[in-house]
Write a protein that holds these residues in place. Structure first.
Motif, PDB file in Angstrom:
ATOM      1  N   HIS A  15     -16.259  22.721   9.374  1.00 22.89           N
ATOM      2  CA  HIS A  15     -16.739  22.951   7.994  1.00 22.89           C
ATOM      3  C   HIS A  15     -17.019  21.670   7.200  1.00 22.89           C
ATOM      4  N   LEU A  16     -17.758  20.456   7.787  1.00 15.34           N
ATOM      5  CA  LEU A  16     -18.520  19.528   7.148  1.00 15.34           C
ATOM      6  C   LEU A  16     -20.017  19.667   7.720  1.00 15.34           C
ATOM      7  N   GLU A  17     -19.831  20.251   8.709  1.00 21.76           N
ATOM      8  CA  GLU A  17     -21.351  20.952   9.188  1.00 21.76           C
ATOM      9  C   GLU A  17     -21.947  21.963   7.874  1.00 21.76           C
ATOM     10  N   ALA A  18     -21.007  23.115   8.049  1.00 20.82           N
ATOM     11  CA  ALA A  18     -21.734  24.117   7.328  1.00 20.82           C
ATOM     12  C   ALA A  18     -21.732  23.518   5.908  1.00 20.82           C
ATOM     13  N   LEU A  19     -20.630  22.774   5.051  1.00 19.75           N
ATOM     14  CA  LEU A  19     -21.078  22.133   3.740  1.00 19.75           C
ATOM     15  C   LEU A  19     -22.356  21.815   4.389  1.00 19.75           C
ATOM     16  N   ILE A  20     -22.652  20.708   4.897  1.00 18.70           N
ATOM     17  CA  ILE A  20     -23.810  20.027   4.687  1.00 18.70           C
ATOM     18  C   ILE A  20     -24.674  20.404   5.409  1.00 18.70           C
ATOM     19  N   PHE A  21     -24.990  22.034   5.631  1.00 17.38           N
ATOM     20  CA  PHE A  21     -26.369  22.730   6.075  1.00 17.38           C
ATOM     21  C   PHE A  21     -26.562  23.798   4.486  1.00 17.38           C
ATOM     22  N   ALA A  22     -25.521  24.090   4.040  1.00 16.35           N
ATOM     23  CA  ALA A  22     -25.753  24.874   2.997  1.00 16.35           C
ATOM     24  C   ALA A  22     -25.902  24.549   1.980  1.00 16.35           C
ATOM     25  N   SER A  23     -25.680  23.239   2.075  1.00 17.09           N
ATOM     26  CA  SER A  23     -26.063  22.325   0.524  1.00 17.09           C
ATOM     27  C   SER A  23     -27.078  22.536  -0.076  1.00 17.09           C
ATOM     28  N   GLU A  24     -27.691  22.140  -0.475  1.00 13.76           N
ATOM     29  CA  GLU A  24     -29.126  22.381  -1.361  1.00 13.76           C
ATOM     30  C   GLU A  24     -29.523  20.583  -1.757  1.00 13.76           C
ATOM     31  N   LYS A  25     -28.275  19.688  -1.562  1.00 12.40           N
ATOM     32  CA  LYS A  25     -28.106  18.672  -2.227  1.00 12.40           C
ATOM     33  C   LYS A  25     -27.635  17.372  -1.345  1.00 12.40           C
ATOM     34  N   PRO A  26     -28.046  16.460  -1.056  1.00  4.53           N
ATOM     35  CA  PRO A  26     -26.558  15.324  -0.551  1.00  4.53           C
ATOM     36  C   PRO A  26     -25.242  15.746  -0.814  1.00  4.53           C
ATOM     37  N   LEU A  27     -24.608  16.079   0.300  1.00  2.00           N
ATOM     38  CA  LEU A  27     -23.065  15.441   0.049  1.00  2.00           C
ATOM     39  C   LEU A  27     -22.177  13.900  -0.028  1.00  2.00           C
ATOM     40  N   GLN A  59     -27.029  15.053   5.178  1.00  5.98           N
ATOM     41  CA  GLN A  59     -27.488  15.933   4.577  1.00  5.98           C
ATOM     42  C   GLN A  59     -28.452  16.399   6.174  1.00  5.98           C
ATOM     43  N   PHE A  60     -28.708  17.092   6.375  1.00  8.88           N
ATOM     44  CA  PHE A  60     -29.579  17.768   7.663  1.00  8.88           C
ATOM     45  C   PHE A  60     -31.119  16.961   7.605  1.00  8.88           C
ATOM     46  N   LEU A  61     -31.830  16.984   8.303  1.00 10.16           N
ATOM     47  CA  LEU A  61     -32.578  16.000   8.397  1.00 10.16           C
ATOM     48  C   LEU A  61     -33.324  16.513   9.676  1.00 10.16           C
ATOM     49  N   THR A  62     -34.592  17.031   9.898  1.00 13.02           N
ATOM     50  CA  THR A  62     -35.797  16.786  10.883  1.00 13.02           C
ATOM     51  C   THR A  62     -35.604  15.493  11.452  1.00 13.02           C
ATOM     52  N   LYS A  63     -36.588  15.493  12.671  1.00 17.43           N
ATOM     53  CA  LYS A  63     -36.307  14.056  13.072  1.00 17.43           C
ATOM     54  C   LYS A  63     -37.861  13.364  13.268  1.00 17.43           C
ATOM     55  N   LYS A  64     -38.213  11.929  13.258  1.00 14.15           N
ATOM     56  CA  LYS A  64     -39.539  11.510  12.769  1.00 14.15           C
ATOM     57  C   LYS A  64     -40.518  12.046  13.779  1.00 14.15           C
ATOM     58  N   ALA A  65     -40.283  12.942  15.225  1.00 13.92           N
ATOM     59  CA  ALA A  65     -40.389  12.815  15.869  1.00 13.92           C
ATOM     60  C   ALA A  65     -41.600  14.120  16.097  1.00 13.92           C
ATOM     61  N   TYR A  66     -41.097  15.158  15.100  1.00 14.04           N
ATOM     62  CA  TYR A  66     -41.558  16.471  14.476  1.00 14.04           C
ATOM     63  C   TYR A  66     -41.547  16.846  12.749  1.00 14.04           C
ATOM     64  N   HIS A  67     -42.127  15.462  12.724  1.00 10.83           N
ATOM     65  CA  HIS A  67     -43.005  15.599  11.449  1.00 10.83           C
ATOM     66  C   HIS A  67     -44.504  16.206  11.493  1.00 10.83           C
ATOM     67  N   LYS A  68     -44.999  15.768  12.563  1.00 15.64           N
ATOM     68  CA  LYS A  68     -46.725  16.631  12.391  1.00 15.64           C
ATOM     69  C   LYS A  68     -46.479  17.763  12.568  1.00 15.64           C
ATOM     70  N   THR A  69     -45.187  18.431  12.987  1.00 15.35           N
ATOM     71  CA  THR A  69     -45.074  20.341  12.677  1.00 15.35           C
ATOM     72  C   THR A  69     -44.055  20.085  11.792  1.00 15.35           C
ATOM     73  N   VAL A  70     -43.748  19.847  11.018  1.00 12.80           N
ATOM     74  CA  VAL A  70     -42.798  20.206   9.710  1.00 12.80           C
ATOM     75  C   VAL A  70     -43.738  20.588   9.072  1.00 12.80           C
ATOM     76  N   VAL A  71     -44.372  19.312   8.572  1.00 14.33           N
ATOM     77  CA  VAL A  71     -44.813  18.867   7.243  1.00 14.33           C
ATOM     78  C   VAL A  71     -46.600  19.532   7.523  1.00 14.33           C
ATOM     79  N   GLN A  72     -46.673  20.995   8.270  1.00 19.83           N
ATOM     80  CA  GLN A  72     -47.451  22.241   7.739  1.00 19.83           C
ATOM     81  C   GLN A  72     -47.517  23.383   6.829  1.00 19.83           C
ATOM     82  N   LEU A  73     -45.583  22.757   7.349  1.00 14.13           N
ATOM     83  CA  LEU A  73     -44.930  24.422   5.861  1.00 14.13           C
ATOM     84  C   LEU A  73     -45.082  23.807   4.423  1.00 14.13           C
ATOM     85  N   ASN A  74     -44.142  22.022   4.337  1.00 18.88           N
ATOM     86  CA  ASN A  74     -44.249  21.801   3.339  1.00 18.88           C
ATOM     87  C   ASN A  74     -44.708  20.830   2.361  1.00 18.88           C
TER      88      ASN A  74
END
Length: 245
Positions: A9-21, A74-89
């Motif tokens: 239940h908590l995983e679903a809420l954190i994943f679906a929320s647009e803001k930190p819960l 909240q769910f966040l990508t790990k720092k190791a993948y910052h260079k990959t994700v930053v290309q999107l956002n």
């Protein structure tokens, strides 16, 4: 309820929320969802479940993790993948902020709640535009008015978006000014004789130089334009003559 039942239940809420819960919000949401059909969960159970979820996603198998940031979880990508994700956002918030806006944001963060007049006193310039831009990007917000000052000016503080972006849970998590200044401290420069000479300089440049440094680190200036080599040879000849005499 068992933790194994609460965790999904908590995983679903954190994943679906647009803001930190927050944990309190999750307790209310899960209990509202279950109604009276199941045993109501307590805040202690949610805290334990969150720790279990946090530990679960720390595994190298996952490219993201659950962290407490921005005043909630909240769910966040790990720092190791910052260079990959930053290309999107890209740098969504601060990329388009001017130095003036960043300076204003820093003053608000450390001095909040603060009026625009106080900001301008510190900066020494008008800050209308910078404050407006920060409000538009929802990095700051109006928290009230200063009832003690003439005209009761508006008070500005940082927002949850600010904390979320910088990965902190409250302004108290900001680095202390003393710590920042300590990092900026410069070490004294040690001057060595070889710093005055260039290993790549040509022999002709070296001979024509009128400023030289001896092995003891003393600065020698040849007013008569003689090279160091010529002075050295003259000194050796004078020394030899004195010995012969």
């Amino acid at each position: 309820m068992e933790l194994s039942e609460i965790i999904p239940h908590l995983e679903a809420l954190i994943f679906a929320s647009e803001k930190p819960l927050t944990a309190a919000e999750m307790v209310e949401l899960v209990n509202n969802a279950l109604g009276f059909m199941e045993e109501r969960i307590m805040s202690e159970q949610v805290e334990q479940a969150l720790e279990a979820i946090k530990e679960k996603y720390q595994s190298e198998f996952y490219a993201f993790e659950v962290v407490e940031s921005g005043g909630g979880w909240q769910f966040l990508t790990k720092k190791a993948y910052h260079k990959t994700v930053v290309q999107l956002n890209g740098d969504k918030f601060l990329k388009r902020l001017s130095n003036a806006a960043l300076e204003t944001l820093a003053i608000i963060a450390y001095k909040q709640p603060i009026t625009k007049g106080e900001i301008e006193t510190i900066r020494g310039v008008n800050s209308d535009y910078s404050v407006q831009k920060l409000l538009e990007k929802e990095l700051i917000l109006i928290s009230g008015r200063n009832e003690e000052l003439p005209g009761k000016p508006l008070l500005y503080t940082t927002s949850k978006n600010f904390m979320d972006y910088f990965g902190i849970n409250s302004p108290n998590d900001l680095p202390k000014i003393k710590e920042v200044l300590a990092d900026e401290t410069m070490n004294a420069t040690i001057i060595k004789p070889e710093d005055f000479t260039s290993n790549t300089a040509s022999a002709e440049d070296s001979e024509n130089s009128t400023i030289v440094v001896n092995e003891q680190g003393e600065l020698l200036i040849n007013d008569d334009g003689n090279t160091n080599n010529e002075n050295s040879e003259n000194k050796q000849e004078d020394s030899s003559k004195n010995s012969e005499e």
